[in-house]
Motif scaffolding. Structure first.
Motif, mmCIF file in Angstrom:
data_model
loop_
_atom_site.group_PDB
_atom_site.id
_atom_site.type_symbol
_atom_site.label_atom_id
_atom_site.label_comp_id
_atom_site.label_asym_id
_atom_site.label_seq_id
_atom_site.Cartn_x
_atom_site.Cartn_y
_atom_site.Cartn_z
ATOM 1 N N PHE A 200 -7.778 -7.729 0.114
ATOM 2 C CA PHE A 200 -6.320 -7.640 0.142
ATOM 3 C C PHE A 200 -5.755 -6.219 0.133
ATOM 4 C CE2 PHE A 200 -7.440 -11.594 -2.162
ATOM 5 C CZ PHE A 200 -6.928 -12.507 -1.264
ATOM 6 N N GLU A 201 -6.542 -5.205 -0.232
ATOM 7 C CA GLU A 201 -5.950 -3.882 -0.437
ATOM 8 C C GLU A 201 -6.566 -2.786 0.423
ATOM 9 O OE1 GLU A 201 -6.103 -2.995 -4.590
ATOM 10 O OE2 GLU A 201 -4.966 -4.777 -5.192
ATOM 11 N N ARG A 202 -7.425 -3.157 1.361
ATOM 12 C CA ARG A 202 -8.076 -2.132 2.182
ATOM 13 C C ARG A 202 -7.097 -1.230 2.940
ATOM 14 N NH1 ARG A 202 -12.589 -4.746 5.857
ATOM 15 N NH2 ARG A 202 -11.191 -6.547 5.705
ATOM 16 N N PRO A 203 -5.982 -1.757 3.466
ATOM 17 C CA PRO A 203 -5.057 -0.877 4.197
ATOM 18 C C PRO A 203 -4.464 0.238 3.347
ATOM 19 C CG PRO A 203 -4.633 -3.178 4.733
ATOM 20 C CD PRO A 203 -5.597 -3.183 3.586
ATOM 21 N N SER A 204 -4.432 0.045 2.019
ATOM 22 C CA SER A 204 -3.811 1.046 1.146
ATOM 23 C C SER A 204 -4.784 2.130 0.693
ATOM 24 C CB SER A 204 -3.221 0.363 -0.098
ATOM 25 O OG SER A 204 -4.251 -0.170 -0.917
ATOM 26 N N LEU A 205 -6.076 1.968 0.954
ATOM 27 C CA LEU A 205 -7.072 2.911 0.450
ATOM 28 C C LEU A 205 -6.899 4.317 1.029
ATOM 29 C CD1 LEU A 205 -10.320 0.698 0.460
ATOM 30 C CD2 LEU A 205 -8.830 1.275 -1.467
ATOM 31 N N GLY A 206 -6.418 4.398 2.240
ATOM 32 C CA GLY A 206 -6.260 5.701 2.876
ATOM 33 C C GLY A 206 -5.195 6.564 2.231
ATOM 34 N N SER A 207 -4.270 5.950 1.493
ATOM 35 C CA SER A 207 -3.182 6.703 0.865
ATOM 36 C C SER A 207 -3.453 7.047 -0.594
ATOM 37 C CB SER A 207 -1.871 5.897 0.947
ATOM 38 O OG SER A 207 -2.001 4.659 0.267
ATOM 39 N N VAL A 208 -4.643 6.727 -1.096
ATOM 40 C CA VAL A 208 -4.974 6.998 -2.505
ATOM 41 C C VAL A 208 -5.355 8.465 -2.679
ATOM 42 C CG1 VAL A 208 -6.548 6.481 -4.416
ATOM 43 C CG2 VAL A 208 -5.740 4.634 -2.924
ATOM 44 N N HIS A 209 -4.742 9.131 -3.675
ATOM 45 C CA HIS A 209 -5.069 10.502 -4.019
ATOM 46 C C HIS A 209 -6.111 10.443 -5.140
ATOM 47 C CE1 HIS A 209 -4.832 14.673 -5.137
ATOM 48 N NE2 HIS A 209 -3.872 14.920 -4.251
ATOM 49 N N TRP A 210 -7.395 10.456 -4.779
ATOM 50 C CA TRP A 210 -8.468 10.198 -5.733
ATOM 51 C C TRP A 210 -8.568 11.258 -6.823
ATOM 52 C CZ3 TRP A 210 -10.690 5.592 -5.861
ATOM 53 C CH2 TRP A 210 -10.609 4.793 -4.711
ATOM 54 N N VAL A 211 -8.358 12.509 -6.495
ATOM 55 C CA VAL A 211 -8.435 13.579 -7.504
ATOM 56 C C VAL A 211 -7.349 13.395 -8.557
ATOM 57 C CG1 VAL A 211 -8.269 16.066 -7.883
ATOM 58 C CG2 VAL A 211 -9.456 15.187 -5.861
ATOM 59 N N GLN A 212 -6.152 13.059 -8.107
ATOM 60 C CA GLN A 212 -5.032 12.840 -9.023
ATOM 61 C C GLN A 212 -5.269 11.625 -9.915
ATOM 62 O OE1 GLN A 212 -1.223 12.652 -7.015
ATOM 63 N NE2 GLN A 212 -0.272 11.523 -8.707
ATOM 64 N N ALA A 213 -5.967 10.622 -9.396
ATOM 65 C CA ALA A 213 -6.162 9.378 -10.133
ATOM 66 C C ALA A 213 -7.347 9.405 -11.086
ATOM 67 C CB ALA A 213 -6.342 8.222 -9.149
ATOM 68 N N LEU A 214 -8.272 10.360 -10.897
ATOM 69 C CA LEU A 214 -9.546 10.323 -11.619
ATOM 70 C C LEU A 214 -9.390 10.413 -13.139
ATOM 71 C CD1 LEU A 214 -12.609 10.203 -11.449
ATOM 72 C CD2 LEU A 214 -12.627 12.703 -11.229
ATOM 73 N N ILE A 215 -8.622 11.377 -13.629
ATOM 74 C CA ILE A 215 -8.495 11.570 -15.077
ATOM 75 C C ILE A 215 -7.804 10.396 -15.760
ATOM 76 C CG2 ILE A 215 -7.433 12.997 -16.880
ATOM 77 C CD1 ILE A 215 -8.003 15.440 -15.178
ATOM 78 N N PRO A 216 -6.626 9.947 -15.271
ATOM 79 C CA PRO A 216 -6.013 8.780 -15.926
ATOM 80 C C PRO A 216 -6.870 7.526 -15.839
ATOM 81 C CG PRO A 216 -4.816 9.373 -13.918
ATOM 82 C CD PRO A 216 -5.734 10.500 -14.231
ATOM 83 N N LEU A 217 -7.636 7.386 -14.757
ATOM 84 C CA LEU A 217 -8.532 6.243 -14.637
ATOM 85 C C LEU A 217 -9.630 6.300 -15.695
ATOM 86 C CD1 LEU A 217 -9.219 5.576 -10.842
ATOM 87 C CD2 LEU A 217 -8.375 3.947 -12.541
ATOM 88 N N ALA A 218 -10.169 7.488 -15.919
ATOM 89 C CA ALA A 218 -11.221 7.648 -16.923
ATOM 90 C C ALA A 218 -10.689 7.342 -18.320
ATOM 91 C CB ALA A 218 -11.782 9.070 -16.868
ATOM 92 N N ILE A 219 -9.470 7.769 -18.599
ATOM 93 C CA ILE A 219 -8.853 7.482 -19.904
ATOM 94 C C ILE A 219 -8.620 5.986 -20.059
ATOM 95 C CG2 ILE A 219 -6.791 7.822 -21.318
ATOM 96 C CD1 ILE A 219 -6.582 10.633 -20.088
ATOM 97 N N LEU A 220 -8.140 5.344 -19.006
ATOM 98 C CA LEU A 220 -7.918 3.894 -19.053
ATOM 99 C C LEU A 220 -9.225 3.144 -19.278
ATOM 100 C CD1 LEU A 220 -5.374 3.350 -16.118
ATOM 101 C CD2 LEU A 220 -4.935 2.973 -18.548
ATOM 102 N N ALA A 221 -10.283 3.599 -18.622
ATOM 103 C CA ALA A 221 -11.560 2.891 -18.703
ATOM 104 C C ALA A 221 -12.251 3.109 -20.043
ATOM 105 C CB ALA A 221 -12.476 3.343 -17.564
ATOM 106 N N ILE A 222 -12.378 4.375 -20.458
ATOM 107 C CA ILE A 222 -13.145 4.698 -21.662
ATOM 108 C C ILE A 222 -12.314 4.526 -22.929
ATOM 109 C CG2 ILE A 222 -14.621 6.394 -22.783
ATOM 110 C CD1 ILE A 222 -15.557 5.404 -19.997
ATOM 111 N N GLY A 223 -11.134 5.141 -22.946
ATOM 112 C CA GLY A 223 -10.318 5.115 -24.156
ATOM 113 C C GLY A 223 -9.625 3.798 -24.397
ATOM 114 N N ILE A 224 -9.173 3.136 -23.334
ATOM 115 C CA ILE A 224 -8.370 1.920 -23.492
ATOM 116 C C ILE A 224 -9.230 0.670 -23.341
ATOM 117 C CG2 ILE A 224 -6.300 0.709 -22.775
ATOM 118 C CD1 ILE A 224 -5.835 3.567 -23.848
ATOM 119 N N THR A 225 -9.805 0.464 -22.152
ATOM 120 C CA THR A 225 -10.592 -0.753 -21.920
ATOM 121 C C THR A 225 -11.798 -0.827 -22.846
ATOM 122 O OG1 THR A 225 -9.922 -0.788 -19.602
ATOM 123 C CG2 THR A 225 -11.846 -2.090 -20.192
ATOM 124 N N PHE A 226 -12.534 0.277 -22.978
ATOM 125 C CA PHE A 226 -13.782 0.262 -23.749
ATOM 126 C C PHE A 226 -13.516 0.348 -25.253
ATOM 127 C CE2 PHE A 226 -17.790 2.131 -25.309
ATOM 128 C CZ PHE A 226 -18.674 1.194 -24.805
#
Length: 300
Positions: A200-226
């Motif tokens: 469902f989301e493949r068309p949006s992958l090209g617009s993702v700014h991966w560097v900008q998303a990396l740090i908040p994603l890591a915090i969400l995964a390790i600090g929040i989810t885990f």
């Protein structure tokens, strides 16, 4: 480690703070061009990697009971989070936040319906105050309230959040380790998230700014989810589901506080009044009202 109910409730209070802070980091990932499925996929994958590295021995000895329980809770968690986030495409954040808190109303009655556990009388007062507090906090009274498609999605998500509260309290303590369950939650998030992204989301992958998303994603995964969910499982094993739900509902209050600190929203009377009402609602669940009545009689 043996903990009492008061310590468990304090642990859940810390969880509410952590979950409340997650809104800021989730907002950063959305601003980086990510959709809900991809956010779940990445945070779940990171959670699995962290869990595998830190708790490899416990995970290696995962039982069949652990696997089944983790699969159920992980699926419930993914569906609740995905629906809640996807609903924001069709409704306002204020209505989404208010309706999400309805899980605190749903949980006691799911317990009553399926487990024949009747809610305490004071729970009705606490629930009513909590709904009022969240309505003020999210400023729902300022506009017209119409049930839209996004509102419907949010209401459906509350059943999954209520289910997670109940399963954490009733069944997660039977697992060989809470971190095995967290590993399974991350595995479900990652697996279902990547499947959703692929279809469902493949068309949006090209617009993702991966560097900008990396740090908040890591915090969400390790600090929040885990970390936060590990504390939630531990805390809920030593308190009741209704009290846990009311404490965890403070997540929205702390999300508002974080938003003020980060400059996203101004400090308003709604924030102060709604937050105080929520704290009172939690205090009612924490205090034995009958003992206060007895104490008053002895004093006078």
């Amino acid at each position: 480690m043996s903990i009492n109910k008061r310590q468990a409730d304090l642990m859940l209070f810390i969880v509410a703070i952590l979950w409340g802070s997650s809104y800021v980091f989730a907002k950063l990932t959305v601003e980086a061009g990510m959709h809900s499925g991809l956010i779940n996929a990445c945070r779940g994958t990171m959670c699995v990697l962290a869990g595998g590295l830190i708790f490899f021995k416990k995970i290696r000895h995962m039982t069949w009971v652990d696997f089944r329980l983790g699969l159920v809770i992980g699926t419930i968690n993914f569906l609740g989070y995905y629906l809640q986030t996807d609903a924001l495409r069709y409704t306002t954040p204020a209505k989404n936040a208010f309706l999400t808190t309805m899980y605190i109303v749903v949980a006691p009655f799911l317990l009553w319906l399926f487990w024949r556990e009747r809610p305490q009388r004071k729970a009705y007062l606490s629930i009513s105050l909590s709904i009022l507090g969240m309505a003020i906090l999210t400023n729902v009274f300022a506009g017209h309230f119409h049930l839209q498609y996004g509102d419907f999605l949010t209401l459906v998500s509350t059943f999954f959040w209520a289910g997670q509260i109940i399963f954490f309290a009733k069944y997660a303590p039977h697992a060989s380790s809470p971190w095995v369950i967290i590993f399974m939650i991350g595995l479900c998030q990652g697996t279902f998230g990547w499947i959703t992204t692929y279809f469902f989301e493949r068309p949006s992958l090209g617009s993702v700014h991966w560097v900008q998303a990396l740090i908040p994603l890591a915090i969400l995964a390790i600090g929040i989810t885990f970390l936060a969910q590990g504390m939630q499982i531990t805390g809920q094993a030593h308190t009741d589901a209704t009290t846990a739900g009311l404490i965890l509902m403070l997540e929205s209050f702390f999300a508002s506080v974080m938003s003020v600190i980060m400059g996203y929203d101004p400090l308003t009377p709604q924030l102060v009044i709604g937050g105080v009402i929520l704290l009172v609602a939690n205090a009612i669940m924490e205090v034995d009202l009958r003992s206060l009545v007895v104490l008053k009689r002895k004093m006078f």
